[in-house]
Design an enzyme around this catalytic site. Structure first.
Site, PDB file in Angstrom:
ATOM      1  N   CYS A 261     -11.100  28.548  23.270  1.00 31.22           N
ATOM      2  CA  CYS A 261      -9.824  28.078  22.727  1.00 31.22           C
ATOM      3  C   CYS A 261      -9.493  26.740  23.396  1.00 31.22           C
ATOM      4  CB  CYS A 261      -8.731  29.092  22.999  1.00 31.22           C
ATOM      5  SG  CYS A 261      -7.112  28.529  22.399  1.00 31.22           S
TER       6      CYS A 261
ATOM      7  N   SER B 193     -32.544  10.339  30.791  1.00 29.49           N
ATOM      8  CA  SER B 193     -32.677   8.877  30.752  1.00 29.49           C
ATOM      9  C   SER B 193     -32.021   8.164  31.934  1.00 29.49           C
ATOM     10  CB  SER B 193     -32.096   8.354  29.441  1.00 29.49           C
ATOM     11  OG  SER B 193     -30.781   8.810  29.297  1.00 29.49           O
TER      12      SER B 193
ATOM     13  N   HIS C 222     -23.184  20.628  30.896  1.00 31.34           N
ATOM     14  CA  HIS C 222     -22.528  20.048  29.714  1.00 31.34           C
ATOM     15  C   HIS C 222     -22.137  21.103  28.678  1.00 31.34           C
ATOM     16  CE1 HIS C 222     -24.396  15.849  30.681  1.00 31.34           C
ATOM     17  NE2 HIS C 222     -23.318  16.093  31.377  1.00 31.34           N
TER      18      HIS C 222
ATOM     19  N   ARG D 154     -25.892  21.009  14.824  1.00 31.27           N
ATOM     20  CA  ARG D 154     -26.684  21.171  16.053  1.00 31.27           C
ATOM     21  C   ARG D 154     -27.028  22.645  16.301  1.00 31.27           C
ATOM     22  NH1 ARG D 154     -24.891  17.562  21.011  1.00 31.27           N
ATOM     23  NH2 ARG D 154     -26.853  18.456  21.714  1.00 31.27           N
TER      24      ARG D 154
HETATM   25  P1  NAD Z   1     -31.207  11.266  26.648  1.00 33.43           P
HETATM   26  O1  NAD Z   1     -31.266  11.569  25.189  1.00 33.43           O
HETATM   27  O2  NAD Z   1     -30.334  10.198  27.144  1.00 33.43           O
HETATM   28  O3  NAD Z   1     -32.686  10.908  27.157  1.00 33.43           O
HETATM   29  C1  NAD Z   1     -33.788  11.681  26.841  1.00 33.43           C
HETATM   30  C2  NAD Z   1     -34.894  11.388  27.837  1.00 33.43           C
HETATM   31  O4  NAD Z   1     -35.960  12.277  27.552  1.00 33.43           O
HETATM   32  C3  NAD Z   1     -35.465   9.969  27.757  1.00 33.43           C
HETATM   33  O5  NAD Z   1     -35.503   9.424  29.045  1.00 33.43           O
HETATM   34  C4  NAD Z   1     -36.887  10.179  27.222  1.00 33.43           C
HETATM   35  O6  NAD Z   1     -37.836   9.294  27.802  1.00 33.43           O
HETATM   36  C5  NAD Z   1     -37.177  11.595  27.675  1.00 33.43           C
HETATM   37  N1  NAD Z   1     -38.163  12.316  26.887  1.00 33.43           N
HETATM   38  C6  NAD Z   1     -38.453  12.219  25.563  1.00 33.43           C
HETATM   39  N2  NAD Z   1     -39.441  13.068  25.235  1.00 33.43           N
HETATM   40  C7  NAD Z   1     -39.778  13.745  26.370  1.00 33.43           C
HETATM   41  C8  NAD Z   1     -40.722  14.750  26.684  1.00 33.43           C
HETATM   42  N3  NAD Z   1     -41.537  15.271  25.761  1.00 33.43           N
HETATM   43  N4  NAD Z   1     -40.793  15.203  27.968  1.00 33.43           N
HETATM   44  C9  NAD Z   1     -39.984  14.701  28.925  1.00 33.43           C
HETATM   45  N5  NAD Z   1     -39.075  13.726  28.685  1.00 33.43           N
HETATM   46  C10 NAD Z   1     -38.965  13.263  27.419  1.00 33.43           C
HETATM   47  O7  NAD Z   1     -30.885  12.642  27.344  1.00 33.43           O
HETATM   48  P2  NAD Z   1     -30.082  13.002  28.650  1.00 33.43           P
HETATM   49  O8  NAD Z   1     -30.416  12.029  29.749  1.00 33.43           O
HETATM   50  O9  NAD Z   1     -30.325  14.446  28.862  1.00 33.43           O
HETATM   51  O10 NAD Z   1     -28.529  12.768  28.358  1.00 33.43           O
HETATM   52  C11 NAD Z   1     -27.912  12.709  27.135  1.00 33.43           C
HETATM   53  C12 NAD Z   1     -26.925  13.803  26.798  1.00 33.43           C
HETATM   54  O11 NAD Z   1     -27.441  14.386  25.647  1.00 33.43           O
HETATM   55  C13 NAD Z   1     -26.728  14.934  27.709  1.00 33.43           C
HETATM   56  O12 NAD Z   1     -25.379  14.991  27.972  1.00 33.43           O
HETATM   57  C14 NAD Z   1     -27.093  16.201  26.931  1.00 33.43           C
HETATM   58  O13 NAD Z   1     -26.056  17.146  27.046  1.00 33.43           O
HETATM   59  C15 NAD Z   1     -27.172  15.767  25.526  1.00 33.43           C
HETATM   60  N6  NAD Z   1     -28.242  16.314  24.671  1.00 33.43           N
HETATM   61  C16 NAD Z   1     -28.642  17.612  24.767  1.00 33.43           C
HETATM   62  C17 NAD Z   1     -29.658  18.087  23.948  1.00 33.43           C
HETATM   63  C18 NAD Z   1     -30.075  19.544  24.062  1.00 33.43           C
HETATM   64  O14 NAD Z   1     -29.271  20.372  24.409  1.00 33.43           O
HETATM   65  N7  NAD Z   1     -31.336  19.883  23.778  1.00 33.43           N
HETATM   66  C19 NAD Z   1     -30.266  17.255  23.023  1.00 33.43           C
HETATM   67  C20 NAD Z   1     -29.808  15.925  22.929  1.00 33.43           C
HETATM   68  C21 NAD Z   1     -28.797  15.470  23.771  1.00 33.43           C
HETATM   69 ZN    ZN Z   2      -5.950  30.587  22.601  1.00 41.13          ZN
END
Ligand code: NAD
Ligand code: ZN
Length: 234
Positions: free
Chosen positions: A120, A182, A112, A62
């Site tokens: 640590c 989402s 998050h 990642r």
């Molecule tokens: P999720 O993956 O559950 O949902 C993603 C959402 O983004 C969906 O509802 C989808 O419709 C929407 N989406 C897709 N393309 C889009 C666009 N171009 N513009 C706007 N919306 C769009 O993500 P979540 O609800 O944030 O929760 C999942 C967990 O995933 C979180 O805890 C987060 O920490 C983690 N996460 C983080 C990253 C990152 O740091 N970039 C990436 C993936 C997951």
């Molecule tokens: Zn330590």
């Protein structure tokens, strides 16, 4: 267009969708990040205790994906909003990448955690910047205290960071805007219900979230296309 008045206090909740157009896959979308990894095997305290090398392999992957990404117009629009509203904006992201900061935001709460920080798992040494890739056969890094160094990430089953500040800001906001999330990951999914009845509640994303009925209004579209023109009368 959304009218923001001079007395509005705005709470932004950003989700993985905000970084999707930068090439960082969301968890639930097609090609989701955990395609090759079962998330419970890499993002929980149990996973860490069972196989820390696998966990670091996942977070190193990642880190590699996020290092190649650049902020998109959604990140820039949010940075501009911060610049305009100053302390009347509270920006909370579920994203662990640093694209908000790369776009110029200075005050984003990463509930998050942050991909480019480690800490640590044993002692109270504060989290520190870390861009290293810890991939097998490399050993899991160790702290001076002997404890294992882990990613500074809120895993499933752990309590998100800064909840106290977050709930205080939710209590003060008059306009709540969730973007690209989402609506299934708690507690973030319930923030909108927390402010309902007191604040206008807006969702931005290409499809309705699971908690869509809690929002006053949904702007259906990609964050990078909707956000630059969303905030009017600032
Ligand atoms: P999720 O993956 O559950 O949902 C993603 C959402 O983004 C969906 O509802 C989808 O419709 C929407 N989406 C897709 N393309 C889009 C666009 N171009 N513009 C706007 N919306 C769009 O993500 P979540 O609800 O944030 O929760 C999942 C967990 O995933 C979180 O805890 C987060 O920490 C983690 N996460 C983080 C990253 C990152 O740091 N970039 C990436 C993936 C997951
Ligand atoms: Zn330590």
């Amino acid at each position: 267009m959304l009218t923001v008045s001079s007395t509005d206090r705005v709470f932004i909740l950003a989700g993985a969708g905000v970084s999707a157009e930068s090439g960082i896959p969301t968890f639930r979308g097609v090609g989701g990040l955990w395609r090759n990894y079962r998330i419970e095997e890499v993002a929980s305290p149990e996973a860490w205790n069972r196989d820390p090398r696998l966990v670091w392999e996942f977070y190193s992957m990642r880190r590699r994906v996020a290092s190649a990404a650049k902020p998109n117009p959604a990140h820039f629009a949010l940075a501009k909003l911060e610049n305009t509203l100053q302390e009347r904006l509270f920006a909370c992201t579920q994203n662990v990448d640093n694209l908000h900061e790369q776009a110029g935001s200075r005050n984003v709460v990463h509930m998050h955690g942050e991909l480019f920080k480690s800490r640590c798992g044993t002692c109270s040494r504060p989290p520190f910047d870390d861009t290293n890739l810890y991939e097998p056969p490399a050993e899991v890094p160790r702290c001076e205290c002997g404890g294992r160094i882990r990613p500074h990430i809120c895993w499933f089953g752990e309590v998100p960071f800064e909840l106290h500040r977050i709930y205080r800001a939710l209590g003060q906001c008059t306009l709540f805007v969730a973007i690209g999330t989402s609506g299934v990951v708690e507690p973030a999914a319930s923030f909108v219900a927390h402010v309902n009845g007191r604040a206008r509640t807006i969702y931005v994303g290409p499809e309705n979230p699971a908690n869509t009925s809690s929002f006053t209004e949904c702007y259906l579209g990609k964050a990078g296309e909707v956000l630059p023109d969303l905030f009017g009368a600032l």
